[in-house]
Design a protein around this motif. Structure first.
Motif, PDB file in Angstrom:
ATOM      1  N   PRO A 129      -6.952  15.517   9.956  1.00 53.21           N
ATOM      2  CA  PRO A 129      -5.898  16.050   9.079  1.00 53.21           C
ATOM      3  C   PRO A 129      -4.986  14.957   8.521  1.00 53.21           C
ATOM      4  CG  PRO A 129      -6.099  17.395  11.033  1.00 53.21           C
ATOM      5  CD  PRO A 129      -6.963  16.207  11.256  1.00 53.21           C
ATOM      6  N   ILE A 177      -6.760  13.247   5.663  1.00 51.84           N
ATOM      7  CA  ILE A 177      -6.855  14.065   4.443  1.00 51.84           C
ATOM      8  C   ILE A 177      -5.517  14.076   3.701  1.00 51.84           C
ATOM      9  CG2 ILE A 177      -7.111  16.424   3.618  1.00 51.84           C
ATOM     10  CD1 ILE A 177      -9.275  16.804   5.717  1.00 51.84           C
ATOM     11  N   PHE A 178      -4.427  14.363   4.439  1.00 51.94           N
ATOM     12  CA  PHE A 178      -3.148  14.450   3.748  1.00 51.94           C
ATOM     13  C   PHE A 178      -2.637  13.076   3.348  1.00 51.94           C
ATOM     14  CE2 PHE A 178      -3.114  18.522   6.109  1.00 51.94           C
ATOM     15  CZ  PHE A 178      -3.088  19.341   5.001  1.00 51.94           C
ATOM     16  N   GLN A 227       1.851  16.775   0.037  1.00 54.17           N
ATOM     17  CA  GLN A 227       1.070  16.106   1.088  1.00 54.17           C
ATOM     18  C   GLN A 227       1.952  15.227   1.967  1.00 54.17           C
ATOM     19  OE1 GLN A 227      -0.270  16.764  -1.869  1.00 54.17           O
ATOM     20  NE2 GLN A 227      -2.496  16.678  -1.833  1.00 54.17           N
ATOM     21  N   MET A 229       3.570  17.455   4.334  1.00 52.01           N
ATOM     22  CA  MET A 229       2.618  17.858   5.366  1.00 52.01           C
ATOM     23  C   MET A 229       2.471  16.770   6.423  1.00 52.01           C
ATOM     24  SD  MET A 229       1.411  20.800   5.503  1.00 52.01           S
ATOM     25  CE  MET A 229       0.159  20.609   6.733  1.00 52.01           C
TER      26      MET A 229
END
Lengths: 245, 224
Positions: free
Chosen positions: B175, B178-179, B196, B199
């Motif tokens: 994760p 990805i962010f 993002q 996040m």
């Protein structure tokens, strides 16, 4: 639950349940295969290739189900130091990994005629692949220590951390990329799949469940027997040492 | 109050140890830069291609660099008995774990953050990357340290540490990757990466809430 912490009580239960699950498996597997491969109509778009679904979908469900079970058993094992939950979790992990591998392989074989490629970096495929690695990590950590009890405790923590992270991984991967068809059975407005295909699917799911329970009970029994054997050996060695001394 | 003082002492001690032996921290940074140099050699020095893959490559290498540095998080303490004293100390182990993670990040993750603008220039990333990339790494690498600390603690005293650490920890890093890449690419290609970045901050807070407890549970296994 505490009653079944006694391995002997559990063994008696397993011995009573196993013949039934094995008989159910033997009876339902031919029925499920007949329904899936002969009775069910071919898909109007995908033709006979869609029959891979009857293996792919139950395997994928079982892959997730087994990880959930693994996490629950690990929590029980961690909190109450429940010996049987520990053994049951350990016994479930390779079966779950095998279901995950079957889901990935059958999906890949299905993807070749439908999408024209063996593998796409789509959200669902990627998250199932990650699930496979989580299973591998759990099993590897279990065997990484001289002391098996230490390995079991460490693996329980890892399973719980993985369970907490799994939704986050799933969510982030979903956001990252999506091509796989959305869920078509578990929906609030009813399934979007024809009943003639749904029934064979449910029978196959039942077959996979029975297969899981049978193999799981066999594996738990084997692990318990192994522990008992080790205990007896240790006792025997001590006995010999005592007579020699 | 004495617990906070103990945590401060752990941070100061680990930082002093890192300063006395700067080679270990610098090795991770050297790996970060050297491995990056391999990419233009491998995929060809086309500027457009390097800009496209730049953020992803730098993030993946940051993951690997942190993974390599994880082993020294608890291993030395485990070997010389410091860990046993930490287990016996009246200060909560979770707090000491957080202190160790902070010190580890200051001597590894922070260096990657400071180094990243140089790497962005090497990959020819546009000017905006010079602040977005360090900002994203500054939010993301503490999460990596915290997650990695669980893996490092679980593997203490095992038969095969380093290779298994990759298998345990890399799936949990996904994760953040990805962010992190999403934030940088979002700003570079005009899609907006603010969500993002937020996040990444949320993932950090989540890891901060969970990881010290999981790590402490794993460390207590060594004392059983």
């Amino acid at each position: 639950m505490q009653g079944y912490a006694n391995p002997l009580a559990f063994r008696r239960l397993a011995d009573r349940v196993l013949p039934w699950t094995l008989a159910g498996l033997a009876a339902l597997l031919p029925v499920g295969l007949y329904l899936a491969l002969v009775q069910a109509p071919p898909d109007y778009q995908q033709g006979d290739a869609a029959r891979i679904m009857y293996v792919h979908v139950p395997a994928a469900w079982m892959a997730l189900f087994t990880y959930t079970l693994l996490a629950l058993l690990s929590a029980v094992a961690w909190i109450w130091r429940h010996l049987l939950a520990e053994v049951a979790a350990r016994a479930a992990a390779p079966i779950g990994a095998a279901f995950t591998a079957v889901a990935l392989l059958s999906g890949s074989i299905w993807g070749k005629p439908m999408w024209g490629t063996w593998w796409v970096w789509d959200a669902r495929l990627t998250s199932v692949l990650i699930l496979f690695f989580l299973y591998l990590g759990y099993m590897a950590l279990h065997d990484a220590f001289e002391d098996p009890a230490r390995g079991a405790r460490a693996a329980s923590i890892l399973a719980l951390v993985g369970a907490v992270n799994l939704p986050i991984i799933k969510f982030s991967v979903d956001w990252w990329n999506t091509l796989h068809q959305p869920a078509s059975i578990m929906r609030l407005d009813g399934p979007t799949i024809a009943p003639s295909m749904l029934w064979p699917l449910f029978v196959m799911l039942l077959v996979f469940k029975l297969l899981f329970v049978s193999v799981w009970l066999l594996r738990i029994r084997a692990h318990l027997a192994e522990r008992r054997l080790q205990g007896l050996r240790a006792m025997g060695a001590r006995g010999v040492a005592a007579t020699a001394g | 109050m004495s617990a906070i003082r103990a945590a401060g002492a752990v941070v100061a001690r680990d930082l002093r140890l890192a300063f006395r032996r700067p080679g270990e921290s610098l090795l991770a940074v050297a790996f970060f830069a050297l491995a990056l140099a391999l990419f233009p050699l491998g995929v060809g020095p086309t500027p457009a291609l390097l800009v496209r893959i730049g953020a992803g490559v730098i993030w993946v290498l940051a993951l690997f660099a942190l993974l390599l540095s994880l082993e020294r998080l608890y291993q030395a303490d485990f070997e010389d008995g410091t860990l046993e004293l930490m287990l016996l100390a009246p200060a909560p182990l979770e707090l000491l774990v957080a202190a160790k993670c902070l010190a580890h990040w200051l001597s590894s993750g922070l260096l990657l953050v400071l180094m990243s603008p140089v790497l962005a220039l090497l990959m020819g990333l546009p000017g905006e990357a010079l602040w977005v990339l360090p900002a994203a790494l500054a939010l993301g690498t503490p999460t990596l340290t915290l997650i990695g600390s669980i893996g490092a603690a679980l593997l203490l005293g095992s038969r095969r540490g380093a290779t298994l650490a990759a298998l345990l920890v890399l799936p949990l890093f996904i994760p953040v990757l990805i962010f992190g890449v999403g934030a940088v690419d979002g700003y570079l290609f005009g899609l907006g990466g603010r969500g993002q970045l937020l996040m990444l901050g949320a993932l950090f807070l989540f890891a901060l809430a969970i990881a010290p407890f999981a790590t402490a549970a794993a460390l207590r296994l060594c004392g059983e």
